[in-house]
Design a protein around this motif. Structure first.
Motif, PDB file in Angstrom:
ATOM      1  N   PRO A   1      32.975  57.851  68.014  1.00 52.64           N
ATOM      2  CA  PRO A   1      33.897  57.303  67.005  1.00 52.64           C
ATOM      3  C   PRO A   1      33.891  58.083  65.700  1.00 52.64           C
ATOM      4  CG  PRO A   1      32.783  55.514  68.133  1.00 52.64           C
ATOM      5  CD  PRO A   1      32.123  56.786  68.592  1.00 52.64           C
ATOM      6  N   GLY A   2      32.720  58.443  65.222  1.00 53.98           N
ATOM      7  CA  GLY A   2      32.646  59.207  63.984  1.00 53.98           C
ATOM      8  C   GLY A   2      33.195  60.609  64.125  1.00 53.98           C
TER       9      GLY A   2
ATOM     10  N   ILE B   1      45.493  78.059  70.941  1.00 50.81           N
ATOM     11  CA  ILE B   1      44.148  78.236  70.388  1.00 50.81           C
ATOM     12  C   ILE B   1      43.319  77.029  70.777  1.00 50.81           C
ATOM     13  CG2 ILE B   1      42.784  78.360  68.266  1.00 50.81           C
ATOM     14  CD1 ILE B   1      45.100  79.884  66.983  1.00 50.81           C
ATOM     15  N   VAL B   2      42.102  77.286  71.214  1.00 49.67           N
ATOM     16  CA  VAL B   2      41.231  76.192  71.617  1.00 49.67           C
ATOM     17  C   VAL B   2      39.933  76.256  70.819  1.00 49.67           C
ATOM     18  CG1 VAL B   2      40.162  77.485  73.504  1.00 49.67           C
ATOM     19  CG2 VAL B   2      40.210  74.998  73.594  1.00 49.67           C
ATOM     20  N   ALA B   3      39.467  75.077  70.413  1.00 46.20           N
ATOM     21  CA  ALA B   3      38.194  74.953  69.711  1.00 46.20           C
ATOM     22  C   ALA B   3      37.253  74.134  70.586  1.00 46.20           C
ATOM     23  CB  ALA B   3      38.386  74.256  68.360  1.00 46.20           C
ATOM     24  N   VAL B   4      35.991  74.491  70.560  1.00 46.83           N
ATOM     25  CA  VAL B   4      34.970  73.767  71.313  1.00 46.83           C
ATOM     26  C   VAL B   4      33.826  73.440  70.361  1.00 46.83           C
ATOM     27  CG1 VAL B   4      33.345  73.832  73.248  1.00 46.83           C
ATOM     28  CG2 VAL B   4      35.544  75.021  73.428  1.00 46.83           C
ATOM     29  N   LEU B   5      33.377  72.191  70.389  1.00 45.58           N
ATOM     30  CA  LEU B   5      32.202  71.845  69.598  1.00 45.58           C
ATOM     31  C   LEU B   5      31.466  70.684  70.229  1.00 45.58           C
ATOM     32  CD1 LEU B   5      32.973  69.811  66.383  1.00 45.58           C
ATOM     33  CD2 LEU B   5      34.725  70.264  68.064  1.00 45.58           C
ATOM     34  N   ASP B   6      30.188  70.569  69.905  1.00 44.12           N
ATOM     35  CA  ASP B   6      29.375  69.487  70.422  1.00 44.12           C
ATOM     36  C   ASP B   6      29.896  68.155  69.890  1.00 44.12           C
ATOM     37  OD1 ASP B   6      27.865  71.414  71.623  1.00 44.12           O
ATOM     38  OD2 ASP B   6      26.173  71.275  70.230  1.00 44.12           O
ATOM     39  N   ALA B   7      29.746  67.111  70.710  1.00 43.68           N
ATOM     40  CA  ALA B   7      30.300  65.805  70.363  1.00 43.68           C
ATOM     41  C   ALA B   7      29.239  64.808  69.908  1.00 43.68           C
ATOM     42  CB  ALA B   7      31.046  65.232  71.577  1.00 43.68           C
ATOM     43  N   ASP B   8      28.088  65.318  69.470  1.00 39.06           N
ATOM     44  CA  ASP B   8      26.994  64.422  69.100  1.00 39.06           C
ATOM     45  C   ASP B   8      26.974  64.060  67.619  1.00 39.06           C
ATOM     46  OD1 ASP B   8      26.183  66.785  67.963  1.00 39.06           O
ATOM     47  OD2 ASP B   8      24.428  67.060  69.247  1.00 39.06           O
TER      48      ASP B   8
ATOM     49  N   ALA C   1      36.826  62.235  62.307  1.00 38.16           N
ATOM     50  CA  ALA C   1      36.802  63.408  61.431  1.00 38.16           C
ATOM     51  C   ALA C   1      37.700  64.536  61.907  1.00 38.16           C
ATOM     52  CB  ALA C   1      35.364  63.917  61.311  1.00 38.16           C
ATOM     53  N   VAL C   2      38.395  64.341  63.023  1.00 39.68           N
ATOM     54  CA  VAL C   2      39.265  65.399  63.546  1.00 39.68           C
ATOM     55  C   VAL C   2      40.399  65.679  62.562  1.00 39.68           C
ATOM     56  CG1 VAL C   2      40.871  66.020  65.392  1.00 39.68           C
ATOM     57  CG2 VAL C   2      38.722  64.865  65.942  1.00 39.68           C
TER      58      VAL C   2
END
Length: 209
Positions: free
Chosen positions: A13-14, A70-77, A18-19
């Protein structure tokens, strides 16, 4: 924006809140048992299910499913802030791959085994492949078609290292930008949360190198 997830219902949720505007969150549920997919949908994210276990499997499924150039990848923690993505995307002007270098907030305890493994791998990447990197890219942006064209095959923890190696071999321009690294918003890290997890990841990294 691809978010590979294994039991991240508490943090999602957090992260999704923040997206930045204009970014489309795509959660890849990699066999979660805590309702991650349901939480993601309830907060407006598209969900892709990837049954094959492994970080690389989840990331690859998300990139394939993405519909943006364009694609972004990041951890979801929750340890990384999606609000920092636009700054990385802006760096793509003149670069092929932009990665985030984690800079811990004051007081954050970054486990020694995780820091050591990261430092050793990045030193090898700098020495052998001339890559200007100091982190193994937990946050990164690239052009989708070019990223798929690299043909990264690792479907476990070695995915980000193989990505960097193949980028170097392809002559890509790689840039690194500092990003804030915060405590997890919930749950436990599958890699740095234990010595065993870090050892498994390290073995995957060295297999790729």
């Amino acid at each position: 924006m691809v978010l590979p997830c294994l039991n991240e219902a508490e943090a999602l949720p957090g992260v999704l809140a923040a997206v930045p505007d204009g970014y489309r969150p795509l959660v890849v549920d990699n066999n979660s048992t805590d309702g991650t997919a349901e939480v993601a949908r309830a907060h407006g994210a598209e969900v892709v299910t990837e049954r094959r276990p492994g970080y690389g499997a989840a990331v690859h499924a998300g990139i394939v499913a993405a519909a943006t150039p364009i694609v972004a990848v990041l951890d979801a923690d929750g340890s990384l802030d999606p609000a920092e993505l636009p700054a990385l995307v802006a760096e793509l002007d003149g670069a092929d791959l932009v990665i985030g270098r984690r800079r811990p907030v004051a007081g954050l305890r970054w486990p020694w085994h995780a820091r050591l493994g990261n430092a050793v791998v990045c030193r090898r990447l700098r020495a052998r492949y001339r890559l200007p990197v100091h982190d193994i890219a937990p946050m990164r942006v690239a052009r989708r078609d070019a990223l798929l064209g690299l043909g990264v095959t690792d479907r476990r923890s070695g995915y980000p290292v193989e990505l960097l190696v193949r980028a170097a071999q392809a002559g890509w321009t790689v840039r690194e930008r500092d990003v804030t690294y915060r405590p997890r918003a919930g749950g436990r890290s599958k890699v740095s949360g234990s010595v065993r997890g870090s050892i498994i990841a390290a073995l995957d990294f060295w297999r790729v190198l």
